[in-house]
Motif scaffolding. Structure first.
Motif, PDB file in Angstrom:
ATOM      1  N   GLU A 243       0.853  -1.174   0.000  1.00 42.52           N
ATOM      2  CA  GLU A 243       0.000   0.000   0.000  1.00 42.52           C
ATOM      3  C   GLU A 243       0.895   1.231   0.000  1.00 42.52           C
ATOM      4  OE1 GLU A 243      -4.233   0.816   2.144  1.00 42.52           O
ATOM      5  OE2 GLU A 243      -2.501   0.875   3.464  1.00 42.52           O
ATOM      6  N   ASP A 244       0.316   2.390  -0.272  1.00 41.57           N
ATOM      7  CA  ASP A 244       1.087   3.627  -0.273  1.00 41.57           C
ATOM      8  C   ASP A 244       1.752   3.862   1.078  1.00 41.57           C
ATOM      9  OD1 ASP A 244       0.355   4.119  -2.854  1.00 41.57           O
ATOM     10  OD2 ASP A 244      -1.246   5.531  -2.359  1.00 41.57           O
ATOM     11  N   TYR A 245       2.790   4.672   1.054  1.00 37.52           N
ATOM     12  CA  TYR A 245       3.507   5.088   2.259  1.00 37.52           C
ATOM     13  C   TYR A 245       4.148   3.905   2.984  1.00 37.52           C
ATOM     14  CZ  TYR A 245       0.764   9.268   1.295  1.00 37.52           C
ATOM     15  OH  TYR A 245       0.187  10.345   0.676  1.00 37.52           O
ATOM     16  N   MET A 246       5.006   3.213   2.265  1.00 37.45           N
ATOM     17  CA  MET A 246       5.789   2.130   2.850  1.00 37.45           C
ATOM     18  C   MET A 246       7.157   2.106   2.181  1.00 37.45           C
ATOM     19  SD  MET A 246       4.300  -1.338   1.026  1.00 37.45           S
ATOM     20  CE  MET A 246       5.869  -2.216   1.147  1.00 37.45           C
ATOM     21  N   THR A 247       8.129   1.539   2.877  1.00 36.66           N
ATOM     22  CA  THR A 247       9.414   1.268   2.266  1.00 36.66           C
ATOM     23  C   THR A 247       9.328  -0.138   1.654  1.00 36.66           C
ATOM     24  OG1 THR A 247      10.249   0.537   4.418  1.00 36.66           O
ATOM     25  CG2 THR A 247      10.679   2.814   3.790  1.00 36.66           C
ATOM     26  N   THR A 248      10.456  -0.746   1.332  1.00 35.56           N
ATOM     27  CA  THR A 248      10.428  -2.047   0.673  1.00 35.56           C
ATOM     28  C   THR A 248       9.769  -3.115   1.540  1.00 35.56           C
ATOM     29  OG1 THR A 248      11.819  -3.808  -0.273  1.00 35.56           O
ATOM     30  CG2 THR A 248      12.736  -2.545   1.542  1.00 35.56           C
ATOM     31  N   GLU A 249       9.105  -4.051   0.902  1.00 34.74           N
ATOM     32  CA  GLU A 249       8.442  -5.141   1.624  1.00 34.74           C
ATOM     33  C   GLU A 249       9.441  -5.988   2.402  1.00 34.74           C
ATOM     34  OE1 GLU A 249       8.186  -8.734  -1.620  1.00 34.74           O
ATOM     35  OE2 GLU A 249       6.605  -7.222  -1.701  1.00 34.74           O
ATOM     36  N   ASP A 250      10.720  -5.965   2.005  1.00 27.80           N
ATOM     37  CA  ASP A 250      11.724  -6.758   2.708  1.00 27.80           C
ATOM     38  C   ASP A 250      11.892  -6.324   4.161  1.00 27.80           C
ATOM     39  OD1 ASP A 250      12.221  -8.294   0.503  1.00 27.80           O
ATOM     40  OD2 ASP A 250      13.960  -7.164  -0.163  1.00 27.80           O
ATOM     41  N   ASN A 251      11.469  -5.094   4.476  1.00 27.69           N
ATOM     42  CA  ASN A 251      11.537  -4.645   5.864  1.00 27.69           C
ATOM     43  C   ASN A 251      10.482  -5.308   6.741  1.00 27.69           C
ATOM     44  OD1 ASN A 251      13.689  -2.854   5.577  1.00 27.69           O
ATOM     45  ND2 ASN A 251      12.365  -1.171   4.966  1.00 27.69           N
ATOM     46  N   TYR A 252       9.417  -5.831   6.118  1.00 23.10           N
ATOM     47  CA  TYR A 252       8.233  -6.201   6.887  1.00 23.10           C
ATOM     48  C   TYR A 252       7.773  -7.645   6.717  1.00 23.10           C
ATOM     49  CZ  TYR A 252       8.237  -1.142   6.363  1.00 23.10           C
ATOM     50  OH  TYR A 252       8.608   0.166   6.305  1.00 23.10           O
ATOM     51  N   LEU A 253       8.169  -8.324   5.635  1.00 22.15           N
ATOM     52  CA  LEU A 253       7.752  -9.710   5.453  1.00 22.15           C
ATOM     53  C   LEU A 253       8.292 -10.579   6.588  1.00 22.15           C
ATOM     54  CD1 LEU A 253       8.173 -10.284   1.609  1.00 22.15           C
ATOM     55  CD2 LEU A 253       6.072 -10.560   2.918  1.00 22.15           C
ATOM     56  N   ALA A 254       7.414 -11.342   7.221  1.00 22.19           N
ATOM     57  CA  ALA A 254       7.818 -12.192   8.341  1.00 22.19           C
ATOM     58  C   ALA A 254       8.710 -13.323   7.842  1.00 22.19           C
ATOM     59  CB  ALA A 254       6.577 -12.751   9.040  1.00 22.19           C
ATOM     60  N   ARG A 255       9.915 -13.402   8.390  1.00 27.80           N
ATOM     61  CA  ARG A 255      10.862 -14.428   7.940  1.00 27.80           C
ATOM     62  C   ARG A 255      11.990 -14.565   8.955  1.00 27.80           C
ATOM     63  NH1 ARG A 255      11.902  -9.709   5.354  1.00 27.80           N
ATOM     64  NH2 ARG A 255      14.064  -9.030   5.117  1.00 27.80           N
ATOM     65  N   VAL A 256      12.782 -15.615   8.806  1.00 25.06           N
ATOM     66  CA  VAL A 256      13.982 -15.798   9.614  1.00 25.06           C
ATOM     67  C   VAL A 256      15.172 -15.783   8.659  1.00 25.06           C
ATOM     68  CG1 VAL A 256      13.826 -18.331   9.547  1.00 25.06           C
ATOM     69  CG2 VAL A 256      15.118 -17.203  11.369  1.00 25.06           C
ATOM     70  N   GLU A 257      16.232 -15.049   9.045  1.00 22.39           N
ATOM     71  CA  GLU A 257      17.415 -14.894   8.208  1.00 22.39           C
ATOM     72  C   GLU A 257      18.660 -15.331   8.972  1.00 22.39           C
ATOM     73  OE1 GLU A 257      17.661 -10.817   7.046  1.00 22.39           O
ATOM     74  OE2 GLU A 257      16.253 -11.040   5.384  1.00 22.39           O
ATOM     75  N   TYR A 258      19.675 -15.739   8.209  1.00 20.46           N
ATOM     76  CA  TYR A 258      20.933 -16.199   8.789  1.00 20.46           C
ATOM     77  C   TYR A 258      22.101 -15.517   8.080  1.00 20.46           C
ATOM     78  CZ  TYR A 258      17.996 -20.058  10.451  1.00 20.46           C
ATOM     79  OH  TYR A 258      17.004 -20.811  11.036  1.00 20.46           O
ATOM     80  N   GLU A 259      23.095 -15.152   8.862  1.00 24.73           N
ATOM     81  CA  GLU A 259      24.350 -14.681   8.280  1.00 24.73           C
ATOM     82  C   GLU A 259      25.499 -15.285   9.069  1.00 24.73           C
ATOM     83  OE1 GLU A 259      26.420 -10.694   6.537  1.00 24.73           O
ATOM     84  OE2 GLU A 259      25.289 -10.515   8.379  1.00 24.73           O
ATOM     85  N   LEU A 260      26.434 -15.871   8.327  1.00 24.47           N
ATOM     86  CA  LEU A 260      27.542 -16.579   8.973  1.00 24.47           C
ATOM     87  C   LEU A 260      28.404 -15.609   9.785  1.00 24.47           C
ATOM     88  CD1 LEU A 260      28.977 -19.262   9.371  1.00 24.47           C
ATOM     89  CD2 LEU A 260      30.304 -18.787   7.297  1.00 24.47           C
ATOM     90  N   LYS A 261      28.586 -15.956  11.050  1.00 25.68           N
ATOM     91  CA  LYS A 261      29.415 -15.147  11.946  1.00 25.68           C
ATOM     92  C   LYS A 261      30.827 -15.732  12.047  1.00 25.68           C
ATOM     93  CE  LYS A 261      29.537 -13.376  16.705  1.00 25.68           C
ATOM     94  NZ  LYS A 261      28.826 -13.348  18.008  1.00 25.68           N
ATOM     95  N   THR A 262      30.912 -17.049  12.319  1.00 26.57           N
ATOM     96  CA  THR A 262      32.213 -17.694  12.510  1.00 26.57           C
ATOM     97  C   THR A 262      32.162 -19.119  11.977  1.00 26.57           C
ATOM     98  OG1 THR A 262      32.606 -16.407  14.525  1.00 26.57           O
ATOM     99  CG2 THR A 262      33.965 -18.358  14.208  1.00 26.57           C
ATOM    100  N   PHE A 263      33.244 -19.553  11.336  1.00 28.73           N
ATOM    101  CA  PHE A 263      33.370 -20.962  10.955  1.00 28.73           C
ATOM    102  C   PHE A 263      34.586 -21.546  11.660  1.00 28.73           C
ATOM    103  CE2 PHE A 263      35.270 -24.327   8.354  1.00 28.73           C
ATOM    104  CZ  PHE A 263      34.215 -25.234   8.372  1.00 28.73           C
ATOM    105  N   ARG A 264      34.383 -22.711  12.299  1.00 25.90           N
ATOM    106  CA  ARG A 264      35.455 -23.416  12.994  1.00 25.90           C
ATOM    107  C   ARG A 264      35.688 -24.755  12.304  1.00 25.90           C
ATOM    108  NH1 ARG A 264      32.626 -20.637  16.925  1.00 25.90           N
ATOM    109  NH2 ARG A 264      33.911 -19.405  18.365  1.00 25.90           N
ATOM    110  N   GLY A 265      36.860 -24.904  11.705  1.00 29.11           N
ATOM    111  CA  GLY A 265      37.189 -26.146  11.023  1.00 29.11           C
ATOM    112  C   GLY A 265      37.589 -27.239  11.999  1.00 29.11           C
ATOM    113  N   PHE A 266      37.481 -28.486  11.553  1.00 28.32           N
ATOM    114  CA  PHE A 266      37.873 -29.609  12.417  1.00 28.32           C
ATOM    115  C   PHE A 266      39.375 -29.620  12.661  1.00 28.32           C
ATOM    116  CE2 PHE A 266      33.765 -31.246  10.877  1.00 28.32           C
ATOM    117  CZ  PHE A 266      33.203 -31.613  12.097  1.00 28.32           C
ATOM    118  N   ASP A 267      40.132 -28.873  11.831  1.00 22.30           N
ATOM    119  CA  ASP A 267      41.583 -28.807  12.026  1.00 22.30           C
ATOM    120  C   ASP A 267      41.977 -27.702  13.007  1.00 22.30           C
ATOM    121  OD1 ASP A 267      40.951 -26.600  10.562  1.00 22.30           O
ATOM    122  OD2 ASP A 267      42.369 -26.969   8.926  1.00 22.30           O
ATOM    123  N   GLY A 268      40.968 -27.026  13.595  1.00 20.10           N
ATOM    124  CA  GLY A 268      41.248 -26.000  14.584  1.00 20.10           C
ATOM    125  C   GLY A 268      41.265 -24.582  14.049  1.00 20.10           C
ATOM    126  N   THR A 269      41.196 -24.421  12.739  1.00 21.57           N
ATOM    127  CA  THR A 269      41.189 -23.069  12.169  1.00 21.57           C
ATOM    128  C   THR A 269      39.856 -22.379  12.470  1.00 21.57           C
ATOM    129  OG1 THR A 269      40.348 -23.902  10.053  1.00 21.57           O
ATOM    130  CG2 THR A 269      42.741 -23.712  10.300  1.00 21.57           C
TER     131      THR A 269
END
Length: 656
Positions: A243-269
């Protein structure tokens, strides 16, 4: 990974257990007779289709170590307008070496009731198509067969995502353009991967469980990892309708998002992907399109006339420098700030992207000795940048922050119709990140000045019974920007449009006063002539020769996302009508005074008569730039009243 910390965070998310009863089977993907026979959705009678049930499950495959996601949906087609729900489009990352994202096991069925019997139509492999979509994605499309009003469709598929793409774990949308009865997402994340998890859209979870599974992933050499296993679900989710007077729908659509913070390898890295702002600031300082360009010195004589170079630093001279850049450099309509930014090429070609033009302005002001900083912004259509952790890709725009005598100004030289201390409407997205490579970056609130519209009509009734006189108007802020841009682009078209928008009123002698393409105030005045509606000795007159809102922009039954005007504004209309010797007022409009809760908006309408002259005052104040969804029913009623006052206010005059 600190699994217990994530569990604690997620358990703080609100939950909701209430759920309305419907005849549809929203508890599983199994299609029931009730699913097929029920052809209405009482909660939303405007819906053309309905997601009865959807379920997703993501896990790391123990053999291939790929992220595997299985999705299944059951959808009811309620009308022909919902037929497009039978076409599914899947965008897959292109190959990188020998690895790529792919979709497998596509299965689909359409269920119809024919002569009292359930008829199933299976999706055929020949109806599954793959195409080269663009340089980054392939597109897989399939359409369920034999679609009719009342059909139920069910389909499923499995996505396989290579490990190098797991920086972005598969997110999940709970909300869509059609209503959803039940949406569930299960995840299993090995402890090697630690993600920032964000619930977007402000809706509450019905199901929110978190557990830890021991030794869920094993690799050769004896490496093992525990998994964080979660289940998220929502019920009874309304359709998302723009509807009028809104920013992008991506601000409001109900969803869960993920962004990788840290990766720990089995070799200790250990590899950290999400950093703190102090780390991002260091990276931006050396970025070839941001820091390197901001550090380039400018020979002022190559860009500015000598008069601007020699002038003392002041707000007035800063405005002249800003205007000079506006006039002499052209925006190429590209928003890049992390790509192809070059002030050297801009000076040579006189044309460039947002980053190039505004960094040039920044560097010139800096070279002249002004206090300036770059402000990173995400445009309204790009979405709000997250404040939880740095995501530099959230930003797609850059403007200049100027400080003179403790006063802040925001500048953007890409638009030749912007005034000093005005940025484009597309940038009014609440806040940005102010860069300072010495002291560190910080969040900066974008608070535009209030915009106003003033109309003053001074009219009288002439000897022929026509209403004639002059209308004077004044606009400030973004209202002024819109009008001066339209006027100075094509003056004749502007005046023609003004005439077309004022039905039954003839306009003449139009002129502007003290206006220019970048003047912060747009003043205009013109003569009007209105032939009144006369019945016998009576004249019926709508006193609004100018209308601010011809219809109510708010039409939804309910709205679950904010009403974002971008800026605060006010509208004023005054009328003085001299009746002369011919007419007298026998009935005038009734006064109206109303407001939004907490005085967040005010409507005032009154009239008076003195010495056979009608005086009328009409004022609207929107005291907030952004209203929360709770205000929607009140705003809807408020706007109805505004439209009603403008359309139905009648003055009854009688001939003496």
């Amino acid at each position: 990974m600190n699994i217990m910390r994530i569990i604690q965070i997620l358990l703080l998310l609100p939950t909701l257990v209430a759920f309305s009863q419907t005849p549809f089977n929203s508890e599983s993907h199994q299609v029931t007779l009730a699913d097929i026979k029920t052809n209405t959705f009482e909660k939303d009678t405007t819906a053309n289709a309905l997601i009865i049930y959807e379920h997703g499950k993501s896990w790391v495959h123990p053999g291939t170590y790929k992220l595997t996601t299985n999705e299944i949906r059951k959808i009811k087609i309620l009308s022909k307008e919902g037929f497009d729900q039978a076409t599914v489009k899947l965008y897959l990352h292109k190959k990188s070496g020998n690895d790529y994202q792919k979709v497998e096991n596509i299965v689909g069925t359409t269920y119809n009731m024919v002569n009292g019997n359930v008829v199933k139509s299976k999706l055929s492999k020949k109806d599954i198509f793959e195409e080269d979509y663009n340089e980054n994605y392939d597109l897989v499309t399939f359409t369920l067969p034999n679609i009719k009003e009342g059909s139920v469709i069910s389909y499923s598929y499995t996505l396989s995502t290579p490990q190098y793409l797991m920086w972005n774990y598969k997110g999940w949308d709970f909300q869509h353009k059609i209503p959803t009865l039940y949406s569930e997402y299960e995840t299993s994340i090995p402890g090697n991967w630690e993600y920032n998890i964000k619930l977007v859209g402000g809706k509450k979870l019905t199901v929110n469980t978190v557990d830890v599974k021991k030794d869920c992933l094993e690799v050769s050499g004896g490496g093992k990892a525990n998994c964080l296993e979660s289940v998220y679900a929502m019920k009874d989710i309304p359709a998302f309708i723009e509807e009028d007077y809104m920013t992008t729908e991506d601000n409001y659509l109900a969803r869960v998002e993920y962004e990788l913070k840290t990766f720990r390898g089995f070799d200790g890295t250990v590899t950290n992907y999400t950093k703190e702002w102090k780390d991002v600031d260091k990276e931006l300082k050396t970025d070839p399109n941001i820091g390197k360009q901001l550090s380039k010195s400018i020979k002022l004589e190559d860009v500015l006339p000598i008069s601007l170079i020699n002038n003392i630093n002041s707000k007035e001279n800063a405005a002249l420098i800003y205007e000079h850049i506006q006039k002499n450099f052209t925006w190429n309509e590209k928003l890049e700030i992390f790509k192809d930014v070059s002030i050297k090429d801009l000076i040579k070609d006189k044309s460039g992207n947002v980053g190039s033009i505004n960094i040039l302005l920044h560097n010139i002001l800096n070279e002249k000795g002004y206090s300036v900083k770059p402000l990173l912004i995400s445009t309204r259509q790009n979405g709000h940048p997250t404040k939880i952790y740095p995501v530099i890709s959230d930003f797609n725009y850059l403007v200049v922050h100027l400080n003179i005598d403790e006063e802040n100004y925001l500048l953007d030289a890409t638009d030749k119709y912007l005034s000093f201390d005005e940025i484009p409407f597309r940038c009014l997205n609440q806040y940005g990140r102010l860069l300072d490579f010495n002291a560190g970056s910080e969040w900066f609130d974008i608070v535009p000045k209030k915009s106003d519209v003033f109309y003053e009509a001074k009219l009288h009734i002439d000897d022929n019974g026509d209403i004639v006189g002059k209308i004077v108007s004044k606009r400030t802020g973004y209202h002024a920007y819109n009008y001066r841009k339209s006027y100075f682009k094509n003056k004749s078209a502007y005046i023609e449009n003004l005439q077309n928008n004022t039905a039954y009123v003839n306009i003449s002698n139009h002129n502007t006063v003290e206006s220019s393409p970048i003047h912060p105030v747009f003043n205009e005045q013109y003569n009007v002539k209105y032939q009144s509606e006369i019945t016998g000795d009576n004249m019926y007159l709508n006193p609004f020769f100018v209308k601010f809102f011809s219809e109510n922009p708010f039409k939804l039954q309910e709205r679950s996302y904010p009403i974002d005007f971008g800026y605060k504004d006010s509208y004023y209309y005054t009328l003085k009508l001299d009746l002369g010797d011919q007419y007298e007022i026998i009935e005038k409009p009734k006064p109206v005074v109303t407001s939004l809760p907490n005085k967040a908006g005010i409507l005032f309408y009154s009239s008076s008569t003195f010495d056979n002259e009608l005086s009328l005052t009409f004022r609207i104040d929107f005291k907030e730039a952004v209203y929360t969804p709770e205000y929607y029913p009140y705003l809807k009623k408020f706007m109805n009243k505004i439209v009603d006052v403008q359309n139905n206010s009648l003055v009854l005059l009688k001939k003496k």
